[in-house]
Every structure is written in C-alpha cells, then in structure tokens.
Write an enzyme that holds these catalytic residues in place. Structure first.
Site, short mmCIF file in Angstrom:
data_model
loop_
_atom_site.label_atom_id
_atom_site.label_comp_id
_atom_site.label_asym_id
_atom_site.label_seq_id
_atom_site.Cartn_x
_atom_site.Cartn_y
_atom_site.Cartn_z
N GLU A 1 -29.74 23.74 17.80
CA GLU A 1 -28.51 24.49 17.49
C GLU A 1 -27.55 24.56 18.67
OE1 GLU A 1 -29.19 28.10 14.91
OE2 GLU A 1 -31.25 27.74 15.50
N SER B 1 -29.68 27.98 11.50
CA SER B 1 -28.47 27.25 11.10
C SER B 1 -28.74 26.25 9.98
CB SER B 1 -27.84 26.52 12.30
OG SER B 1 -27.31 27.45 13.21
N TYR C 1 -20.65 25.45 8.79
CA TYR C 1 -19.85 25.06 9.95
C TYR C 1 -18.80 23.98 9.72
CZ TYR C 1 -23.70 27.62 12.06
OH TYR C 1 -24.63 28.58 12.36
N ARG D 1 -28.47 39.96 11.83
CA ARG D 1 -28.02 39.69 10.46
C ARG D 1 -29.25 39.42 9.59
NH1 ARG D 1 -25.56 34.53 10.44
NH2 ARG D 1 -27.06 33.94 8.85
N ASP E 1 -30.33 37.90 5.81
CA ASP E 1 -29.85 37.12 4.67
C ASP E 1 -30.70 37.41 3.44
OD1 ASP E 1 -28.07 36.01 6.46
OD2 ASP E 1 -29.31 34.24 6.85
N GLU F 1 -34.31 35.89 5.40
CA GLU F 1 -34.73 35.88 6.80
C GLU F 1 -33.90 36.86 7.63
OE1 GLU F 1 -32.70 32.22 8.95
OE2 GLU F 1 -33.54 31.57 7.04
N ASN G 1 -31.97 37.24 11.38
CA ASN G 1 -31.39 36.49 12.51
C ASN G 1 -31.10 37.46 13.65
OD1 ASN G 1 -30.70 33.74 11.08
ND2 ASN G 1 -30.02 35.34 9.71
N GLY H 1 -24.60 33.53 14.54
CA GLY H 1 -23.41 32.85 15.03
C GLY H 1 -22.28 33.80 15.36
#
Length: 303
Positions: free
Chosen positions: A18, A147, A213, A252, A254, A267, A269, A273
């Site tokens: 990443e 990512s 992205y 974060r 998800d 998951e 994080n 990002g």
C-alpha cells in the site's frame, strides 16, 4: 495548539503493498499540519532507519503508513520501545485489526454479525469444490492486506482456485467469505465517537482498489440514506467492533447490508486512507470538521 506538539514526524510510504496510497495520505497530512503551523516533517521508513527519529529529536509521530510494517503493530512496538508517542491504535489493536481472520473469529465470539467464511492456509490442502458448495458465491481476501489488495470474487471452484493462488502472492493465510450483494457502508471513528455513516456505490460490484483510488464513477453518500434507527445500529456495531479488537484514537469500520436487511461487519481499519478521496475526512466534514482540524485532533491524542 500547534506549538504544543513539538517536532512531528509524519510516517509515510514504507515498503508494504500500500506504499503508493500511504504516500498520498502522508503528503496530505503533512501539508495540513504545516499549514496549521505545526513543525511537521515527512519520514519514509523505506529510506530512513527508524532510529533516525531519535537522532532527529522528534517529539511525536503521526502514522500515515498503511499495511504491513505500519498498521500491524510492529511499528507501534518499535515506537513504544523508543518512548515516542504516536497516533492511533497500540500494538495489540493494530495487530488484531490488521488480521482479517482473527477479526472474524472475534466478531463471531462476541456475537457481532459477520458473513460466513472459511480460512485457507497456503501450505495446507483445501477442496475448492467443497468450499463453493458450503459458501456459494465468495469473496477472497488475503488476511493481512488492506486497500482491497489481492481481493477477488469467485463464482466457481476454478475461479476460487485462481483467486486463492493470486491471494497467496500477498499472504500465507486467506479468508474466503460468503459474498454479500447488498449496500456497502463505512463508519469512521474519532476519539471514541462514531462519525456520520457513509454509503459507497460503485458500478464494479464491490468497493475494490480501483473504485477506491482510480474510478470517477464511485458515488459517496454522506450521511448515508438510511433511517435514524439503522444509523444508530450501525454506529453502535462499529464502535463495538472497534473496541473489541482494542483499537484506539481513530479509525474506520466497514460493513455491508445483506439481502436480509441486516448489517454485516467486514473489517476494522486502524490507519485508514487520508487522501483527497478518503472516507474519514469525508465523514469528518459532514460533522463540520475540516481536514486541517481533523489531523490536529488525531495528533492531539498523542499529548
């Protein structure tokens, strides 16, 4: 407040898969801190040994490294050994959140809803036909990547076999998860509070690396178009998951909504990002927190 921070190292880049995303995140964070009057400096562990943080007399560290070596607890352990305060989760929280397989185990034990799954080890025999018979349409994920790197969906045993071979290039352990075809959401966490829920919609079928992205067709809805009751339920679920793995500070979580209308955790994080297209800044803005204030708030947690 900026003068209280002292000399700040923004860790970015690194040597994980990443790296490119991390460089963008770190640049954005560094620029915002400098504009706010903070004595911030970029530091790339791929080119600078960590002990130079001590030689450079840095007071604290803003971690903008994604993936292994930055988000998995190893860096956090090194910084603790050096006595340097850093942003985000500690050693255990970082390590657990980075491990998708162990996260799934924890969610299950805690009674948090998550999609049925199978774990496949690189050096162990597996029966792709049996896995497909058990789970049907699946999503394949390397256990320790972020990512959406190395992820793929499979409809047949042959596709699963190929997806596993591809995923094993990134990891020795792979998560095979029953496909969820509903809506995709994320909940950002800042200082133990859940920010407005975001829904992501992409024509590609799932929110993969390209959708995150590179795509111009991904749509974001913040706050998400769900009821107040559903919002509260999803935020509570996200906070529970965040605390369960020992995550701290910011991050974060998800999730997806299945065809049954229920929410399923994907998951956690711990270093999400922080690019111009990133979700945490988007959720913070919906709460009235601009990017500059957001990065300072995250850094304040090291004081």
């Amino acid at each position: 407040m900026s003068r209280d921070f002292g000399k700040v190292a923004v860790l970015l880049g690194g040597s994980s898969a990443e790296r490119e995303v991390s460089l963008k995140s770190g640049n954005a964070v560094h620029n915002a801190l400098v504009q706010a009057g903070v004595d911030a400096h970029q530091f790339d562990p791929a080119h600078q040994p960590l002990h130079e943080l001590m030689q450079g007399q840095f007071a604290r560290v803003f971690i903008a490294l994604h993936g292994r070596g930055g988000e998995d607890g190893t860096l956090q352990g090194a910084l603790e050994f050096m006595g340097l305060p850093y942003t985000g989760s500690g050693v255990l929280g970082s390590a657990l959140a980075m491990d998708k397989v162990r996260c799934k185990h924890l969610f299950q034990v805690a009674g948090l809803r998550t999609s049925p799954y199978v774990v496949v080890d690189k050096n162990s025999a597996y029966d792709s036909q049996a896995i497909m018979a058990q789970l049907g349409h699946v999503m394949v994920k390397p256990s320790h990547e972020g990512s959406s790197i190395g992820m793929a969906e499979a409809h047949t045993a042959q596709q699963l076999k190929q997806a596993l071979q591809d995923a094993f290039q990134f990891d020795d352990q792979v998560l095979v998860e029953q496909w969820l075809s509903g809506r995709e959401f994320t909940v950002s966490i800042l200082a133990d509070k859940a920010l407005p829920v975001i829904e992501m919609r992409t024509p590609s079928g799932f929110y993969d690396y390209q959708a995150k992205y590179q795509s111009s067709t991904t749509e974001y809805f913040c706050p998400a178009d769900i009821s107040a009751e559903q919002t509260a339920q999803l935020q509570e679920m996200a906070l529970h998951a965040f605390n369960l793995v020992g995550a701290k500070g910011w991050g974060r979580v998800d999730a997806m909504q299945g065809d049954d209308g229920e929410f399923y955790l994907l998951e956690v994080n711990t270093v999400p990002g922080m690019t111009e297209k990133s979700l945490v800044p988007m959720a913070a803005k919906a709460q009235g927190i601009e990017f500059s204030e957001l990065v300072q708030r995250i850094l304040e947690q090291t004081l």
